[in-house]
Scaffold this motif. Structure first.
Motif, short mmCIF file in Angstrom:
data_model
loop_
_atom_site.label_atom_id
_atom_site.label_comp_id
_atom_site.label_asym_id
_atom_site.label_seq_id
_atom_site.Cartn_x
_atom_site.Cartn_y
_atom_site.Cartn_z
N PRO A 1 0.83 -1.21 0.00
CA PRO A 1 0.00 0.00 0.00
C PRO A 1 0.86 1.26 0.00
CG PRO A 1 0.12 -0.87 2.21
CD PRO A 1 0.90 -1.82 1.33
N TRP B 1 -1.64 12.28 -0.30
CA TRP B 1 -3.11 12.27 -0.38
C TRP B 1 -3.71 13.30 0.55
CZ3 TRP B 1 -5.92 11.22 4.00
CH2 TRP B 1 -5.22 10.63 5.06
N ASP C 1 0.54 4.25 -1.12
CA ASP C 1 -0.10 5.51 -0.73
C ASP C 1 -0.25 5.64 0.79
OD1 ASP C 1 -0.22 6.47 -3.28
OD2 ASP C 1 -2.25 5.74 -3.65
N ALA C 2 -0.29 4.53 1.50
CA ALA C 2 -0.40 4.58 2.96
C ALA C 2 0.89 5.11 3.61
CB ALA C 2 -0.73 3.20 3.52
N TYR C 3 1.96 5.16 2.84
CA TYR C 3 3.25 5.64 3.35
C TYR C 3 3.53 7.07 2.93
CZ TYR C 3 4.44 0.97 4.89
OH TYR C 3 4.46 -0.24 5.55
#
Length: 103
Positions: A89, A97, A91-93
């Protein structure tokens, strides 16, 4: 000295799967008194230049941001990343966003 590291599985259509080793080094003052931070993303990039910032925090943030941008580029060009057999994931890092959602 490595302050953060991550190993990811990587694949590109038509090629054998491989591992990507991401390492972020400790920020340091160079001979000219500029803050620099090592970043490594092997084997995608044989040698990345140490990232320069106004202070140790900025140098560290910029090194992490570069690694994230290069991994995003790898995925956008058709590569895929995994961790423990699951899609990584990315984008979770990233704080990207959150920044994009602001007015």
């Amino acid at each position: 000295m490595t302050v953060a590291s991550l190993t990811l599985g990587a694949s590109v259509p038509g090629q054998e799967d491989f591992e990507i080793s991401l390492e972020i080094g400790a920020p340091y003052l160079d001979q000219s008194r500029a803050w620099r931070c090592p970043v490594s993303l092997r084997p995608l990039y044989a040698k990345l230049s140490d990232i320069t910032g106004e202070n140790s925090f900025q140098a560290l943030c910029l090194a992490i941001a570069l690694a994230q941008d290069l991994l995003h580029d790898f995925v956008e060009k058709g590569g895929s990343l995994t961790s423990d057999g699951e899609e990584f994931p990315l984008d979770a890092y990233s704080m990207k966003w959150q920044r994009e959602g602001r007015s």
